[in-house]
Design a protein around this motif. Sequence first.
Motif, PDB file in Angstrom:
ATOM      1  N   GLY A  22       0.666  -0.956  -0.720  1.00 45.39           N
ATOM      2  CA  GLY A  22      -0.299   0.422  -0.117  1.00 45.39           C
ATOM      3  C   GLY A  22       1.008   1.642   0.218  1.00 45.39           C
ATOM      4  N   VAL A  23       1.987   1.027   0.052  1.00 51.27           N
ATOM      5  CA  VAL A  23       3.304   2.353   0.121  1.00 51.27           C
ATOM      6  C   VAL A  23       3.927   2.230  -2.116  1.00 51.27           C
ATOM      7  N   SER A  24       3.549   3.544  -2.114  1.00 51.98           N
ATOM      8  CA  SER A  24       3.847   4.119  -3.182  1.00 51.98           C
ATOM      9  C   SER A  24       5.457   5.189  -3.154  1.00 51.98           C
ATOM     10  N   PRO A  25       6.149   4.316  -3.285  1.00 55.79           N
ATOM     11  CA  PRO A  25       7.083   5.566  -3.843  1.00 55.79           C
ATOM     12  C   PRO A  25       7.337   6.299  -5.169  1.00 55.79           C
ATOM     13  N   PRO A  26       7.982   7.887  -4.813  1.00 56.59           N
ATOM     14  CA  PRO A  26       7.649   8.663  -5.998  1.00 56.59           C
ATOM     15  C   PRO A  26       7.707   7.621  -7.389  1.00 56.59           C
ATOM     16  N   GLY A 336      16.488   4.428  15.753  1.00 55.05           N
ATOM     17  CA  GLY A 336      15.326   4.643  16.392  1.00 55.05           C
ATOM     18  C   GLY A 336      14.129   3.607  15.566  1.00 55.05           C
ATOM     19  N   ASP A 337      13.252   3.898  15.477  1.00 55.72           N
ATOM     20  CA  ASP A 337      12.071   2.335  15.156  1.00 55.72           C
ATOM     21  C   ASP A 337      12.763   2.239  13.890  1.00 55.72           C
ATOM     22  N   GLU A 338      13.358   0.470  13.479  1.00 57.42           N
ATOM     23  CA  GLU A 338      13.502   0.389  12.132  1.00 57.42           C
ATOM     24  C   GLU A 338      13.305  -0.241  10.797  1.00 57.42           C
ATOM     25  N   GLU A 339      11.803  -0.292  11.247  1.00 57.35           N
ATOM     26  CA  GLU A 339      10.430  -0.711  10.375  1.00 57.35           C
ATOM     27  C   GLU A 339       9.937   0.553   9.964  1.00 57.35           C
ATOM     28  N   ARG A 340       9.767   2.179  10.290  1.00 56.70           N
ATOM     29  CA  ARG A 340       9.227   2.293  10.138  1.00 56.70           C
ATOM     30  C   ARG A 340      10.741   3.881   9.258  1.00 56.70           C
ATOM     31  N   PHE A 341      11.908   3.294   9.718  1.00 56.67           N
ATOM     32  CA  PHE A 341      12.763   4.024   8.483  1.00 56.67           C
ATOM     33  C   PHE A 341      12.908   3.072   7.110  1.00 56.67           C
ATOM     34  N   ALA A 342      13.126   1.819   7.182  1.00 56.55           N
ATOM     35  CA  ALA A 342      12.470   1.383   6.080  1.00 56.55           C
ATOM     36  C   ALA A 342      11.526   1.070   5.039  1.00 56.55           C
ATOM     37  N   ARG A 343      10.175   2.023   6.034  1.00 58.98           N
ATOM     38  CA  ARG A 343       8.967   1.718   5.259  1.00 58.98           C
ATOM     39  C   ARG A 343       8.934   3.263   5.161  1.00 58.98           C
ATOM     40  N   ASP A 344       9.569   4.633   5.674  1.00 54.10           N
ATOM     41  CA  ASP A 344       9.760   5.265   4.725  1.00 54.10           C
ATOM     42  C   ASP A 344      10.927   6.054   3.979  1.00 54.10           C
ATOM     43  N   PHE A 346      11.600   3.655   1.464  1.00 55.03           N
ATOM     44  CA  PHE A 346      10.893   3.301   0.275  1.00 55.03           C
ATOM     45  C   PHE A 346       9.624   3.710  -0.171  1.00 55.03           C
ATOM     46  N   MET A 347       9.240   4.530   0.777  1.00 57.67           N
ATOM     47  CA  MET A 347       8.100   5.802   0.333  1.00 57.67           C
ATOM     48  C   MET A 347       8.358   6.866  -0.524  1.00 57.67           C
ATOM     49  N   GLN A 349      12.455   7.107  -1.289  1.00 58.05           N
ATOM     50  CA  GLN A 349      13.466   7.099  -1.823  1.00 58.05           C
ATOM     51  C   GLN A 349      13.118   5.345  -2.861  1.00 58.05           C
ATOM     52  N   ASN A 350      12.339   5.884  -2.744  1.00 57.73           N
ATOM     53  CA  ASN A 350      12.517   4.008  -3.764  1.00 57.73           C
ATOM     54  C   ASN A 350      13.017   3.186  -3.195  1.00 57.73           C
ATOM     55  N   ILE A 351      14.008   2.719  -2.091  1.00 53.99           N
ATOM     56  CA  ILE A 351      15.002   2.053  -1.935  1.00 53.99           C
ATOM     57  C   ILE A 351      14.239   0.927  -0.641  1.00 53.99           C
ATOM     58  N   THR A 352      14.771   0.196  -0.658  1.00 50.33           N
ATOM     59  CA  THR A 352      14.228  -1.052  -0.292  1.00 50.33           C
ATOM     60  C   THR A 352      15.473  -1.658   0.611  1.00 50.33           C
ATOM     61  N   VAL A 353      15.183  -1.678   2.011  1.00 53.44           N
ATOM     62  CA  VAL A 353      16.459  -2.421   2.968  1.00 53.44           C
ATOM     63  C   VAL A 353      15.465  -3.079   4.026  1.00 53.44           C
ATOM     64  N   LEU A 354      16.478  -4.099   4.834  1.00 53.68           N
ATOM     65  CA  LEU A 354      15.404  -4.593   5.501  1.00 53.68           C
ATOM     66  C   LEU A 354      15.359  -4.449   7.270  1.00 53.68           C
ATOM     67  N   PRO A 355      14.744  -4.283   7.418  1.00 59.60           N
ATOM     68  CA  PRO A 355      14.708  -4.391   9.606  1.00 59.60           C
ATOM     69  C   PRO A 355      14.942  -4.758   9.579  1.00 59.60           C
ATOM     70  N   GLY A 356      16.133  -5.052  10.529  1.00 60.97           N
ATOM     71  CA  GLY A 356      17.052  -5.492  11.500  1.00 60.97           C
ATOM     72  C   GLY A 356      16.352  -6.840  12.286  1.00 60.97           C
ATOM     73  N   SER A 357      15.062  -5.988  12.609  1.00 63.17           N
ATOM     74  CA  SER A 357      14.533  -6.972  13.855  1.00 63.17           C
ATOM     75  C   SER A 357      14.040  -8.368  12.965  1.00 63.17           C
ATOM     76  N   TYR A 358      13.685  -8.565  11.752  1.00 60.61           N
ATOM     77  CA  TYR A 358      13.257  -9.171  11.189  1.00 60.61           C
ATOM     78  C   TYR A 358      14.058 -10.573  10.963  1.00 60.61           C
ATOM     79  N   LEU A 359      16.028 -10.730  11.425  1.00 61.58           N
ATOM     80  CA  LEU A 359      16.780 -11.309  10.974  1.00 61.58           C
ATOM     81  C   LEU A 359      17.065 -12.051  12.198  1.00 61.58           C
ATOM     82  N   ALA A 360      16.341 -11.500  13.849  1.00 60.14           N
ATOM     83  CA  ALA A 360      17.151 -12.106  15.220  1.00 60.14           C
ATOM     84  C   ALA A 360      15.212 -11.946  15.800  1.00 60.14           C
ATOM     85  N   ARG A 361      15.545 -12.413  17.539  1.00 54.82           N
ATOM     86  CA  ARG A 361      14.104 -12.965  18.418  1.00 54.82           C
ATOM     87  C   ARG A 361      14.895 -12.588  19.247  1.00 54.82           C
TER      88      ARG A 361
END
Length: 400
Positions: A22-26, A336-344, A346-347, A349-361
């Motif tokens: 649902g996020v549209s990059p420029p 700070g919030d890595e999910e927000r960083f990744a989403r914003d 993308f929104m 600059q149209n760059i995809t990076v991976l939130p670090g929390s997805y790789l850890a528990r």
Amino acid sequence: MNPRLERLHAYPFERLARLKAGVSPPPGLTHIAMSIGEPQHAPPDFVVDILRASLDRLGSYPATAGLPEMRAACAGWLQRRFKLPQDSVNPETMVLPVNGTREALFSFVQAVVDDSRAALVLMPNPFYQIYEGAALLAGAEPFFLDTTAATAYVPDLDAVPEEVWRRCQVLFLCSPGNPTGAVLSLAYLRQVLELADRFDFVIAADECYTELYLEEQAPPPGLLQACVASGRRGFERCVVFHSLSKRSSVPGLRSGFIAGDPRIVARFLLYRTYHGSAMAIPTQLASIAAWNEDSHAERNRGLYRQKFERVIPILADVLNVEKPAGGFYLWTDVGGDEERFARDLFMTQNITVLPGSYLARPAAAGQPNPGAGRVRISLVPNVDVCAEAARRVREFIVNR
Ligand SMILES: Cc1ncc(COP(=O)(O)O)c(C=O)c1O
């Protein structure tokens, strides 16, 4: 269905797709994918040529143990790369080809774990996601060893309680680490060997990034090298995992090998015979050429170095970026919030990076996720695209 399937977590890229939904990059900016660790340098011509030239070999079934020449090429490379004594790696008993380390890391745990006892599989945290899924499907419990700035990004072996070592059946190591890039020293690996002897567990050393490192004169040491340095000759309790995906930039070839303790290799070969995971003969012939040739791997590693050299100065005054000892990731603290960083990112600059929390528990209930506050940026696009991405990340941070 196997109830253990219910215990598997959503794969990080599924979670990333949900985050971006649902996020549209420029529209004016081309997309730059820096989330997946998929090498994108051109595969070496000589490897592709051999693959093409050997397609007539598709007419016969390959043996699970692979061609003798394949095992010999792998043993020869190990001895060269890790300065092991000549003939210390017996290609007949100590080496097996695998269809990429991903399937091998998974199937290895199925073959090794004895689930009639309450088994633990220990792994770094954050970690390559296959380690956890393999443990869960084998009926073992994953046990997470946080690798944070406070532990210099390596598991703190002294912090592991003795009762955990007693239940440990497999310890995963990853050097250079994904995502941290940290390299385990020879002294560290020797300490792990002592623990494995004392508590009788298997060390599964994922060394698939071992050919990507910063200092040409200081390649990362490997577990088999630590065995030799400790005076062990049979690599008891040790298995290393190697891959052409990163070394030769051929992730689609699906070619790697495992090597180590011949007793474990023999049982794993039995498992693989039933599992049905022989490597196609054209793939083996192309792989033999790749393992026998080192200069293309050196050029490949040089390209990653150029990326760190271009990208880090662009980001250094806006982001806490450190050059890793190995691999091709930036494991960046975003404050700070890595999910927000990744989403914003993308929104805007149209760059995809991976939130670090997805790789850890969280290692235990109530503990923090050691990937929180970080993103993993894969420097896999070409040098100019990585530099362009760094400029866009910079703009994103400055305008936040
Ligand atoms: C740490 C680690 N191990 C293993 C693999 C699997 O690589 P392959 O199956 O291509 O050998 C990857 C892939 O990204 C990885 O990051």
